[in-house]
Design an enzyme around this catalytic site. Structure first.
Site, PDB file in Angstrom:
ATOM      1  N   SER A 104     -10.605  -1.551   4.110  1.00  0.00           N
ATOM      2  CA  SER A 104      -9.748  -1.697   5.295  1.00  0.00           C
ATOM      3  C   SER A 104      -9.379  -0.321   5.822  1.00  0.00           C
ATOM      4  O   SER A 104      -8.844   0.503   5.080  1.00  0.00           O
ATOM      5  CB  SER A 104      -8.450  -2.423   4.932  1.00  0.00           C
ATOM      6  N   GLU A 114      -4.834   2.972   6.902  1.00  0.00           N
ATOM      7  CA  GLU A 114      -4.633   2.880   5.455  1.00  0.00           C
ATOM      8  C   GLU A 114      -5.378   4.045   4.806  1.00  0.00           C
ATOM      9  O   GLU A 114      -4.979   4.586   3.782  1.00  0.00           O
ATOM     10  CB  GLU A 114      -5.185   1.542   4.940  1.00  0.00           C
ATOM     11  N   ARG A 146       0.834  -1.226   0.000  1.00  0.00           N
ATOM     12  CA  ARG A 146       0.000   0.000   0.000  1.00  0.00           C
ATOM     13  C   ARG A 146       0.867   1.274   0.000  1.00  0.00           C
ATOM     14  O   ARG A 146       0.519   2.275   0.630  1.00  0.00           O
ATOM     15  CB  ARG A 146      -0.931   0.040   1.220  1.00  0.00           C
TER      16      ARG A 146
HETATM   17  N1  EPU Z   1      -9.659 -11.683  10.702  1.00  0.00           N
HETATM   18  C1  EPU Z   1     -10.276 -11.861  11.918  1.00  0.00           C
HETATM   19  N2  EPU Z   1     -11.366 -11.093  12.204  1.00  0.00           N
HETATM   20  C2  EPU Z   1     -11.866 -10.191  11.347  1.00  0.00           C
HETATM   21  C3  EPU Z   1     -11.238 -10.011  10.104  1.00  0.00           C
HETATM   22  C4  EPU Z   1     -10.126 -10.763   9.802  1.00  0.00           C
HETATM   23  O1  EPU Z   1      -9.854 -12.670  12.714  1.00  0.00           O
HETATM   24  O2  EPU Z   1     -12.863  -9.545  11.699  1.00  0.00           O
HETATM   25  C5  EPU Z   1      -8.457 -12.512  10.372  1.00  0.00           C
HETATM   26  C6  EPU Z   1      -8.763 -13.906   9.913  1.00  0.00           C
HETATM   27  O3  EPU Z   1      -7.724 -14.745  10.375  1.00  0.00           O
HETATM   28  C7  EPU Z   1      -8.641 -13.816   8.396  1.00  0.00           C
HETATM   29  C8  EPU Z   1      -7.516 -12.806   8.256  1.00  0.00           C
HETATM   30  O4  EPU Z   1      -7.739 -11.899   9.330  1.00  0.00           O
HETATM   31  O5  EPU Z   1      -8.307 -15.031   7.822  1.00  0.00           O
HETATM   32  C9  EPU Z   1      -7.488 -12.067   6.956  1.00  0.00           C
HETATM   33  O6  EPU Z   1      -8.753 -11.452   6.711  1.00  0.00           O
HETATM   34  P1  EPU Z   1      -9.171 -11.050   5.219  1.00  0.00           P
HETATM   35  O7  EPU Z   1      -8.913 -12.162   4.281  1.00  0.00           O
HETATM   36  O8  EPU Z   1     -10.562 -10.497   5.280  1.00  0.00           O
HETATM   37  O9  EPU Z   1      -8.125  -9.941   4.832  1.00  0.00           O
HETATM   38  P2  EPU Z   1      -7.526  -8.677   5.586  1.00  0.00           P
HETATM   39  O10 EPU Z   1      -6.108  -8.957   5.945  1.00  0.00           O
HETATM   40  O11 EPU Z   1      -8.433  -8.249   6.692  1.00  0.00           O
HETATM   41  C10 EPU Z   1      -6.535  -7.634   3.389  1.00  0.00           C
HETATM   42  C11 EPU Z   1      -6.612  -6.332   2.667  1.00  0.00           C
HETATM   43  C12 EPU Z   1      -7.954  -6.202   1.963  1.00  0.00           C
HETATM   44  C13 EPU Z   1      -8.092  -7.350   0.979  1.00  0.00           C
HETATM   45  C14 EPU Z   1      -7.983  -8.671   1.741  1.00  0.00           C
HETATM   46  C15 EPU Z   1      -7.989  -9.882   0.830  1.00  0.00           C
HETATM   47  C16 EPU Z   1      -5.217  -4.784   3.921  1.00  0.00           C
HETATM   48  C17 EPU Z   1      -5.185  -3.622   4.855  1.00  0.00           C
HETATM   49  N3  EPU Z   1      -6.427  -5.240   3.609  1.00  0.00           N
HETATM   50  O12 EPU Z   1      -7.540  -7.608   4.416  1.00  0.00           O
HETATM   51  O13 EPU Z   1      -7.941  -4.984   1.245  1.00  0.00           O
HETATM   52  O14 EPU Z   1      -9.333  -7.308   0.292  1.00  0.00           O
HETATM   53  O15 EPU Z   1      -6.731  -8.708   2.473  1.00  0.00           O
HETATM   54  O16 EPU Z   1      -6.761  -9.954   0.157  1.00  0.00           O
HETATM   55  O17 EPU Z   1      -4.164  -5.254   3.482  1.00  0.00           O
HETATM   56  C18 EPU Z   1      -8.499  -2.676   1.437  1.00  0.00           C
HETATM   57  O18 EPU Z   1      -7.294  -2.442   1.350  1.00  0.00           O
HETATM   58  O19 EPU Z   1      -9.348  -1.746   1.566  1.00  0.00           O
HETATM   59  C19 EPU Z   1      -8.961  -4.049   1.425  1.00  0.00           C
HETATM   60  C20 EPU Z   1     -10.243  -4.389   1.594  1.00  0.00           C
END
Ligand code: EPU
Length: 336
Positions: free
Chosen positions: A235, A331, A165
């Site tokens: 996010s 972010e 990012r």
């Molecule tokens: N998790 C939890 N609780 C929650 C949410 C997430 O425990 O409420 C844990 C779980 O272990 C889950 C892991 O976090 O497996 C990852 O969650 P998720 O796949 O939803 O991804 P994220 O890390 O929360 C990132 C990006 C997203 C992108 C997703 C999928 C960032 C800041 N965010 O989110 O990007 O869609 O991965 O690749 O890197 C954005 O930047 O606006 C965005 C939505």
């Protein structure tokens, strides 16, 4: 054509739907008009920001300056061979329309980035990423106006300072640029990135481009609120990256802590997990809240102000810092 408006609402131009106003709004359709704006003395004296669809912004007040928006469109192939195609995309193109077009042409590389709100220029500024793919993986070069020299420059991907990012274009004060086009290198040969989460499971044994796009859209719909229905900016925080030693200590204390490998032996921890552990998932305070299905997303239930959203974010940051000793960084970009 150059469109200039005064004292208009930005409620439909930021996905939190904050009803802030801007003193000036300027929208240009071509590089000549952009050049005119940048050379204008009044513009140079004024505070200004460039926005796309406003899907990563938090306005804390009315904006007492100039909000710029690009309507430079167009997608054209500038070179191709048997394996690859270079697609030149105008900064004002809606990102998901670029993905839909690439998929319809049978070009691989951006299908995992389906349904991310925003436009081409902003996507290249912040190096959007999802499901194991980042925009930088397909950027051949970025065309941009240098706001100090008024010259157009073409930056090969290696010169764009890309990271998680991050890019050189994110620091408008030190290195001001306005992106006009992005050249994407897409593949004509099938190759998929399906290692993230349940993506491989969802697309099944025989992945297709359309299948991956549909699976990504379905997963996003399940986890992320539609900004047209519930104001949000995806996010809110970046996933924090910690050193290997700090991670080992955390893991001893919290064996269930999920993690992903990051650059230089470091470890990325999902901020959503940290926030959920602190009891914030689904929590609502007045008109703001933490989304019930994804703790990394803050939402505006209707009448929130930017300050209220920032306050909730601050209390989340403090809670995560106190419990885990990890600093969350937004972010979302704060606009004052
Ligand atoms: N998790 C939890 N609780 C929650 C949410 C997430 O425990 O409420 C844990 C779980 O272990 C889950 C892991 O976090 O497996 C990852 O969650 P998720 O796949 O939803 O991804 P994220 O890390 O929360 C990132 C990006 C997203 C992108 C997703 C999928 C960032 C800041 N965010 O989110 O990007 O869609 O991965 O690749 O890197 C954005 O930047 O606006 C965005 C939505």
């Amino acid at each position: 054509m150059l469109k200039i408006q005064q004292n208009i609402s930005l409620a439909q131009r930021n996905t939190f739907h904050l009803p802030v106003k801007t003193r000036w709004f300027m929208e240009y359709e071509n590089e000549e008009d952009l050049g005119k704006i940048l050379r204008d003395e009044y513009f140079q004296e004024c505070l200004s920001i460039h926005i796309g669809q406003g899907s990563n912004l938090l306005f804390l007040n009315d904006y007492n300056g100039i909000v710029l928006h690009s309507r430079i469109g167009g997608m054209e192939i500038t070179s191709e061979d048997e394996e690859t195609v270079i697609l030149r995309v105008g900064a004002g193109c809606v990102w998901d329309e670029v993905v839909a077009y690439a998929v319809s042409q049978g070009w691989y590389g951006i299908e995992n980035l389906s349904a991310i709100p925003g436009e081409m220029g902003a996507a290249a500024v912040q190096n959007i990423g999802a499901y194991g793919v980042e925009l930088k993986d397909v950027v051949e070069s970025v065309e941009a106006y240098n706001q100090l020299t008024f010259e157009k420059q073409i930056y090969p991907a290696e010169a764009c300072g890309y990271g998680y990012r991050e890019s050189r274009f994110k620091n408008p004060h030190e290195d001001p640029h306005i992106i006009t086009q992005v050249n994407l290198r897409l593949s004509k040969r099938p190759h998929f990135t399906l290692e993230y989460g349940q993506l491989r499971e969802r697309v099944g044994e025989k992945p297709t481009l359309e299948g991956v796009r549909e699976a990504v859209i379905a997963i996003r719909r399940e986890k992320l609120p539609d900004p047209a229905v519930l104001g949000n900016a995806g996010s809110y925080f970046k996933n924090p990256v910690v050193g290997a030693e700090q991670f080992r200590r955390l893991q001893t204390q919290y064996p269930a802590m999920p993690s992903y490998p990051a650059e230089e032996g470091k470890v990325k921890i999902p901020a959503g997990w940290l926030i959920e552990q602190c009891g914030y998932k689904g929590k609502r305070e007045g008109e703001v809240g933490v989304y019930e299905k994804q703790a990394l997303v803050l939402v505006n239930y209707g009448g929130a102000t930017g300050d209220e959203i920032a306050l909730l974010a601050e209390s989340i940051r403090t809670a995560v810092q106190e419990r885990f000793g990890i600093e969350l960084m937004p972010e979302v970009k704060y606009i004052v």
